[in-house]
Design a protein around this motif. Structure first.
Motif, PDB file in Angstrom:
ATOM      1  N   LEU A 151      24.967  31.864  41.897  1.00 13.53           N
ATOM      2  CA  LEU A 151      25.360  30.627  41.232  1.00 13.53           C
ATOM      3  C   LEU A 151      26.041  30.898  39.889  1.00 13.53           C
ATOM      4  CD1 LEU A 151      25.334  27.627  41.679  1.00 13.53           C
ATOM      5  CD2 LEU A 151      23.117  27.495  40.537  1.00 13.53           C
ATOM      6  N   ILE A 152      25.692  32.001  39.231  1.00 16.52           N
ATOM      7  CA  ILE A 152      26.389  32.354  37.991  1.00 16.52           C
ATOM      8  C   ILE A 152      27.874  32.571  38.268  1.00 16.52           C
ATOM      9  CG2 ILE A 152      26.663  34.188  36.274  1.00 16.52           C
ATOM     10  CD1 ILE A 152      23.720  34.536  36.205  1.00 16.52           C
ATOM     11  N   VAL A 153      28.181  33.249  39.364  1.00 14.91           N
ATOM     12  CA  VAL A 153      29.578  33.487  39.726  1.00 14.91           C
ATOM     13  C   VAL A 153      30.304  32.166  39.938  1.00 14.91           C
ATOM     14  CG1 VAL A 153      31.099  34.560  41.418  1.00 14.91           C
ATOM     15  CG2 VAL A 153      28.982  35.707  40.754  1.00 14.91           C
ATOM     16  N   VAL A 154      29.649  31.245  40.657  1.00 17.19           N
ATOM     17  CA  VAL A 154      30.275  29.950  40.939  1.00 17.19           C
ATOM     18  C   VAL A 154      30.497  29.161  39.652  1.00 17.19           C
ATOM     19  CG1 VAL A 154      29.998  27.759  42.146  1.00 17.19           C
ATOM     20  CG2 VAL A 154      29.298  29.894  43.254  1.00 17.19           C
ATOM     21  N   VAL A 188      29.466  23.265  28.916  1.00 12.96           N
ATOM     22  CA  VAL A 188      28.101  22.942  28.511  1.00 12.96           C
ATOM     23  C   VAL A 188      27.129  23.197  29.658  1.00 12.96           C
ATOM     24  CG1 VAL A 188      26.591  21.087  27.721  1.00 12.96           C
ATOM     25  CG2 VAL A 188      28.882  21.301  26.783  1.00 12.96           C
ATOM     26  N   GLY A 189      27.539  22.920  30.888  1.00 18.00           N
ATOM     27  CA  GLY A 189      26.677  23.189  32.034  1.00 18.00           C
ATOM     28  C   GLY A 189      26.373  24.670  32.176  1.00 18.00           C
ATOM     29  N   PHE A 190      27.376  25.523  31.967  1.00 21.29           N
ATOM     30  CA  PHE A 190      27.129  26.964  32.047  1.00 21.29           C
ATOM     31  C   PHE A 190      26.153  27.408  30.956  1.00 21.29           C
ATOM     32  CE2 PHE A 190      28.175  31.416  31.130  1.00 21.29           C
ATOM     33  CZ  PHE A 190      28.050  31.967  32.391  1.00 21.29           C
ATOM     34  N   SER A 191      26.282  26.836  29.751  1.00 25.27           N
ATOM     35  CA  SER A 191      25.352  27.170  28.664  1.00 25.27           C
ATOM     36  C   SER A 191      23.929  26.738  29.008  1.00 25.27           C
ATOM     37  CB  SER A 191      25.807  26.496  27.366  1.00 25.27           C
ATOM     38  OG  SER A 191      27.096  26.917  27.001  1.00 25.27           O
ATOM     39  N   GLY A 192      23.789  25.534  29.594  1.00 25.22           N
ATOM     40  CA  GLY A 192      22.465  25.082  29.995  1.00 25.22           C
ATOM     41  C   GLY A 192      21.854  25.952  31.073  1.00 25.22           C
ATOM     42  N   TYR A 193      22.682  26.411  32.002  1.00 32.23           N
ATOM     43  CA  TYR A 193      22.173  27.282  33.066  1.00 32.23           C
ATOM     44  C   TYR A 193      21.676  28.605  32.489  1.00 32.23           C
ATOM     45  CZ  TYR A 193      21.966  29.747  37.534  1.00 32.23           C
ATOM     46  OH  TYR A 193      21.545  30.458  38.626  1.00 32.23           O
ATOM     47  N   PRO A 196      25.343  17.246  32.515  1.00 34.29           N
ATOM     48  CA  PRO A 196      25.500  18.608  33.046  1.00 34.29           C
ATOM     49  C   PRO A 196      24.556  19.622  32.407  1.00 34.29           C
ATOM     50  CG  PRO A 196      27.380  17.994  31.678  1.00 34.29           C
ATOM     51  CD  PRO A 196      26.601  16.749  31.916  1.00 34.29           C
ATOM     52  N   PHE A 197      24.242  19.464  31.117  1.00 38.32           N
ATOM     53  CA  PHE A 197      23.346  20.422  30.481  1.00 38.32           C
ATOM     54  C   PHE A 197      21.941  20.338  31.084  1.00 38.32           C
ATOM     55  CE2 PHE A 197      20.667  22.419  27.391  1.00 38.32           C
ATOM     56  CZ  PHE A 197      21.461  23.359  26.749  1.00 38.32           C
ATOM     57  N   VAL A 198      21.397  19.127  31.208  1.00 37.75           N
ATOM     58  CA  VAL A 198      20.034  18.969  31.730  1.00 37.75           C
ATOM     59  C   VAL A 198      19.970  19.358  33.200  1.00 37.75           C
ATOM     60  CG1 VAL A 198      18.209  17.301  32.211  1.00 37.75           C
ATOM     61  CG2 VAL A 198      19.425  17.228  30.026  1.00 37.75           C
ATOM     62  N   VAL A 199      20.984  18.959  33.976  1.00 41.66           N
ATOM     63  CA  VAL A 199      20.995  19.314  35.395  1.00 41.66           C
ATOM     64  C   VAL A 199      21.047  20.826  35.572  1.00 41.66           C
ATOM     65  CG1 VAL A 199      22.361  19.199  37.509  1.00 41.66           C
ATOM     66  CG2 VAL A 199      21.966  17.121  36.166  1.00 41.66           C
ATOM     67  N   ALA A 200      21.922  21.501  34.801  1.00 40.13           N
ATOM     68  CA  ALA A 200      22.020  22.955  34.914  1.00 40.13           C
ATOM     69  C   ALA A 200      20.735  23.627  34.452  1.00 40.13           C
ATOM     70  CB  ALA A 200      23.204  23.455  34.089  1.00 40.13           C
ATOM     71  N   LEU A 201      20.133  23.101  33.378  1.00 39.10           N
ATOM     72  CA  LEU A 201      18.874  23.663  32.889  1.00 39.10           C
ATOM     73  C   LEU A 201      17.767  23.516  33.928  1.00 39.10           C
ATOM     74  CD1 LEU A 201      17.300  24.876  30.475  1.00 39.10           C
ATOM     75  CD2 LEU A 201      16.872  22.529  29.712  1.00 39.10           C
ATOM     76  N   MET A 223      21.083  24.733  20.856  1.00 35.29           N
ATOM     77  CA  MET A 223      22.168  25.100  21.764  1.00 35.29           C
ATOM     78  C   MET A 223      23.157  23.971  22.037  1.00 35.29           C
ATOM     79  SD  MET A 223      23.828  27.238  23.510  1.00 35.29           S
ATOM     80  CE  MET A 223      22.811  28.706  23.617  1.00 35.29           C
ATOM     81  N   PRO A 224      22.740  22.775  22.496  1.00 35.71           N
ATOM     82  CA  PRO A 224      23.748  21.734  22.762  1.00 35.71           C
ATOM     83  C   PRO A 224      24.473  21.284  21.499  1.00 35.71           C
ATOM     84  CG  PRO A 224      21.532  20.844  22.979  1.00 35.71           C
ATOM     85  CD  PRO A 224      21.386  22.321  22.849  1.00 35.71           C
ATOM     86  N   ALA A 225      23.778  21.264  20.353  1.00 36.29           N
ATOM     87  CA  ALA A 225      24.443  20.889  19.106  1.00 36.29           C
ATOM     88  C   ALA A 225      25.541  21.887  18.776  1.00 36.29           C
ATOM     89  CB  ALA A 225      23.423  20.810  17.972  1.00 36.29           C
ATOM     90  N   PHE A 226      25.229  23.151  18.906  1.00 40.81           N
ATOM     91  CA  PHE A 226      26.210  24.179  18.551  1.00 40.81           C
ATOM     92  C   PHE A 226      27.382  24.201  19.524  1.00 40.81           C
ATOM     93  CE2 PHE A 226      27.610  28.624  19.213  1.00 40.81           C
ATOM     94  CZ  PHE A 226      28.265  28.792  18.014  1.00 40.81           C
ATOM     95  N   ILE A 227      27.110  24.177  20.820  1.00 52.88           N
ATOM     96  CA  ILE A 227      28.188  24.328  21.792  1.00 52.88           C
ATOM     97  C   ILE A 227      29.131  23.130  21.772  1.00 52.88           C
ATOM     98  CG2 ILE A 227      27.013  23.319  23.785  1.00 52.88           C
ATOM     99  CD1 ILE A 227      29.132  26.505  23.804  1.00 52.88           C
ATOM    100  N   THR A 228      28.606  21.914  21.542  1.00 57.53           N
ATOM    101  CA  THR A 228      29.490  20.743  21.481  1.00 57.53           C
ATOM    102  C   THR A 228      30.325  20.742  20.209  1.00 57.53           C
ATOM    103  OG1 THR A 228      27.649  19.461  20.563  1.00 57.53           O
ATOM    104  CG2 THR A 228      28.042  19.282  22.932  1.00 57.53           C
ATOM    105  N   CYS A 229      29.761  21.191  19.100  1.00 60.08           N
ATOM    106  CA  CYS A 229      30.566  21.303  17.876  1.00 60.08           C
ATOM    107  C   CYS A 229      31.688  22.314  18.050  1.00 60.08           C
ATOM    108  CB  CYS A 229      29.685  21.699  16.693  1.00 60.08           C
ATOM    109  SG  CYS A 229      28.608  20.397  16.085  1.00 60.08           S
TER     110      CYS A 229
END
Length: 767
Positions: A120-123, A144-149, A99-104, A72-78
């Protein structure tokens, strides 16, 4: 345009099959922007999967979990991080680990609190869209944070897995940085590839022109080939704007070689487009077969031997038609067309030779290269409705709210998700997030209701096609061949990345096929899964469209009026530049790069008409973006009036491009009558623009359009015997044609049209 860089200037080089395929690929993707994105996805995603698998095995986590979180992080950052600087790319990629780890971790911790999770999804979705105006770093963190969440939300995991999963994310991003360092951009090579793609796209226009000339005798073939030629010219025009935007995005000073590259792009585009238009004119006006065959022979020489043989092709055309270069200009319309084609063939050779000389002069390393790695302008295309929507927000009823386009979209996203979540929970509680994703994808990268409806339809078509393919593959491959599945997933993600900026339905189809494989390995795949996903996606899309039409609504007519006004202002700036004057108001440039180039040209005595013409072309592209209907109807309604408006404005843009291509710069000291005509025409254009944007249609007499025919006749008479007589006549003829086109538009807007068209400047059209 055909090739010019041949090893032997007298003998053409045969095009191998590999070279032809490469040219086709570059014509579809100038600079290989989308191809590079697909390649880094193809390499980074399996590397992230491998790291995730290794770390998951070391900590005793399920292998499928490590593979999914690693990908996931590899794909979303590319996908979202595109930067011309290798250092900034690495820094931005590494920074999103937080942000990815914090959201996860947050989503894992909130699993017992279902309501808070949904709120929190809305926010987070609001922040993701609002962050588009906060800068690239904030936008990266939000996406990336939304993807991690979502990852933590979809995978019920114990809190003890946060540390190993954080290591998986960090390892995935580390190998992604390594992959992107290995694929670091080469500005000089990117410049050559972009130019080659531009050349290959021009060759397609000439090939379509050859087909039209060859099939002129059969009515059915003539209609088909002329349609093909028209489509080729339209695509070439878009690609010319894209390439010009890529050059402007490099950030090189205007007095560097970048300006020369801009001129070469314009001159090459103008020559190729004129050749295509001339071929179409020969076919449409029924030119004799010997004339068409002569033009066909000339075009074939250029296609086979390269643009450096343009002068040879011009001599062949004139000789076969029986014209000598020193003959008088007088003659029939066919003679004028043949002379025009010969002139453009000669100009094609000049542009090709100058490019070869400039290519050898350019530095190959460092900041001196006048071209950065291709930067995505707006999904790899010229910007569309964004500046027009910004105008509508700044001038419309919501201006007191200080609303921006990104903030408006963020509000739409938050409200739409708040409505979709309970509906999706009732429809299928275990996968309610599909409705949320339906909202997100429809709002991302769109600005008008029409754009959002079209994207929702593309999403639906892609889901249907991808679902059919995915179900078949699941039954054929199953879960007994994991390596086949991994290869299939990586390839499909790469192909989807290629189509993400252009053919969105391709991206949606590839994504659905990948999801079918993922659900098969998770043990939750059923044949009813895809229909349910389609239903929830379309539910989210429909709610998003309805919310955008109700909350902070912007009328479609208001957007169209502002798009028309932007192009009129750009035409006004060109009219004034045609006599060496500067616009005293906004110049109509559609982006910062055009404004910079135009302002740099204004510092000289004679403004560069190419830059002004490019601004008009860019405004035309924006107008097309907002006029494109959701569904095309053959007759009736506002679409017919919009088509007439577009025809008038497109004609003015064409006239401006012709003048810029033939003059390059304004006459040194134009007659006072020509200046007066330009000033009067500019004033009429400004009044018409103000009247249109004030909409709805003004009452009769509110706007006055003053024709400039009398002043143009005086200008042609005053230019007699001057050294620049031809340039003044060309400028007068251009003003007359713009006046004619826009006077028709003014009349349709119920303006009062005063005066008559020019008479003495009209014959200059043959020249």
């Amino acid at each position: 345009m055909p090739r010019t860089e041949t090893t032997n200037r007298t003998a053409p080089r045969r095009r191998t099959r590999t070279r032809r395929l490469t040219d086709r690929a570059l014509a579809l993707d100038p600079g290989l922007v989308k191809t590079d994105g697909a390649l880094r996805t193809l390499l980074a995603v399996p590397a992230g999967m491998a790291v995730g698998y290794a770390i998951a095995a070391a900590f005793g986590l399920p292998a499928i979990l490590g593979v999914m979180i690693g990908a996931m992080p590899a794909f979303i950052t590319c996908l979202v991080i595109v930067d011309p600087s290798t250092g900034r790319t690495a820094a931005r990629t590494g920074a999103v680990v937080v942000p990815f780890v914090v959201a996860l971790a947050g989503s894992i911790a909130l699993q017992p609190f279902r309501l808070l999770e949904l709120v929190l999804i809305v926010v987070l979705l609001f922040v993701q869209f609002a962050a588009a105006s906060w800068g690239s770093w904030a936008s990266d963190a939000a996406a990336v944070g939304f993807s991690g969440y979502l990852c933590g939300l979809l995978l019920p995991l114990p809190e003890t897995s946060v540390v190993p999963l954080g290591l998986v994310v960090a390892g995935s991003l580390a190998v992604t940085i390594l992959v992107r360092l290995l694929l670091r951009p080469d500005p000089h090579r990117a410049l050559l590839r972009t130019r080659r793609g531009f050349v290959a796209r021009g060759s397609l226009v000439l090939e379509a022109a050859v087909a039209a000339l060859a099939g002129a005798d059969d009515p059915a073939t003539r209609r088909r080939t002329l349609r093909r030629l028209r489509r080729s010219r339209d695509r070439y025009h878009e690609i010319a704007l894209t390439v010009d935007g890529m050059l402007a995005a490099s950030g090189v000073d205007a007095d560097s070689a970048a300006e020369e590259l801009h001129r070469l792009v314009f001159d090459t585009h103008f020559a190729i487009d004129e050749l295509g238009r001339g071929a179409a004119a020969l076919v449409e006006h029924g030119a004799p077969s010997d004339v068409r065959h002569a033009a066909l022979r000339a075009f074939t020489i250029v296609l086979r031997s390269g643009g450096s043989h343009g002068e040879e092709a011009a001599h062949t055309l004139l000789a076969r038609y029986g014209i000598t270069p020193s003959a008088s200009d007088e003659g029939s319309r066919t003679t004028a067309l043949v002379r025009r084609l010969a002139a453009e063939l000669t100009d094609l050779r000049t542009a090709g030779v100058r490019w070869r000389e400039l290519r050898d002069e350019l530095p190959r390393r460092g900041a001196g290269v006048p071209f950065a790695t291709p930067v995505v302008l707006a999904g790899g295309r010229p910007v569309g409705a964004v500046p027009i929507l910004a105008d509508a927000l700044a001038e419309g009823p919501w201006r007191r709210w200080h609303l921006t386009a990104s903030l408006r979209t963020a509000v739409h996203a938050a409200i739409a998700v708040a409505i979709v979540e309970p509906l999706a929970l009732m429809l299928d509680g275990s996968r309610f997030y599909w409705g949320v994703i339906g909202v997100m994808v429809v709002l991302a990268g769109t600005n008008t209701t029409h754009e959002r409806v079209r994207k929702g339809l593309h999403r639906g078509v892609g889901t249907v096609v991808g679902g059919a393919v995915g179900i078949v593959l699941v039954h054929l491959v199953g879960t007994s061949h994991p390596w086949v599945t991994i290869v299939l997933v990586c390839v499909l993600l790469a192909v989807g990345t290629y189509g993400f900026g252009g053919v969105y339905s391709l991206w949606a189809a590839c994504l659905v096929v990948v999801l079918c494989q993922v659900y098969a390995f998770s043990g939750s795949f059923t044949d009813t899964l895809i229909p349910m996903r389609l239903a929830e996606n379309l539910l989210g899309a429909a709610v998003a469209v309805l919310v955008s039409a109700v909350v902070f609504p912007i009328a479609t007519r208001a957007v169209i009026r502002r798009a028309v006004r932007r192009q009129l202002v750009a035409v006004r700036a060109f009219v004034l530049a045609l006599v060496g004057e500067d616009a005293d108001a906004e110049t109509g440039e559609t982006d910062a790069a055009e404004a910079t180039r135009a302002s740099s040209a204004d510092r000289t005595e004679r403004p560069d008409l190419r830059a002004r013409s490019r601004a008009v072309d860019a405004a035309t592209y924006q107008l097309d973006a907002v006029l494109r209907p959701m569904v095309r109807f053959p007759t009736g309604g506002p679409a017919r009036a919009d088509a007439r408006t577009r025809t008038s404005l497109q004609a003015a843009a064409t006239f401006a491009r012709e003048a810029a291509g033939r003059l390059g710069a304004a006459p040194q000291d134009p007659p006072a009558s020509l200046r007066g005509a330009a000033d009067r025409l500019a004033a009429s254009i400004q009044h018409l623009a103000d009247g249109i944007v004030a909409g709805p249609r003004p009452s009769a007499g509110t706007v006055v359009w003053s024709r400039v025919g009398d002043l143009l006749d005086d200008a042609v008479a005053d230019a007699s015997g001057r050294p620049d007589e031809r340039a003044v006549e060309t400028a007068a003829h251009t003003l007359g044609r713009i006046d004619e086109a826009l006077a028709l538009l003014a009349d349709r807007q119920r303006a009062t049209v005063l005066g008559e068209a020019a008479s003495r400047s009209t014959p200059t059209s043959a020249r």
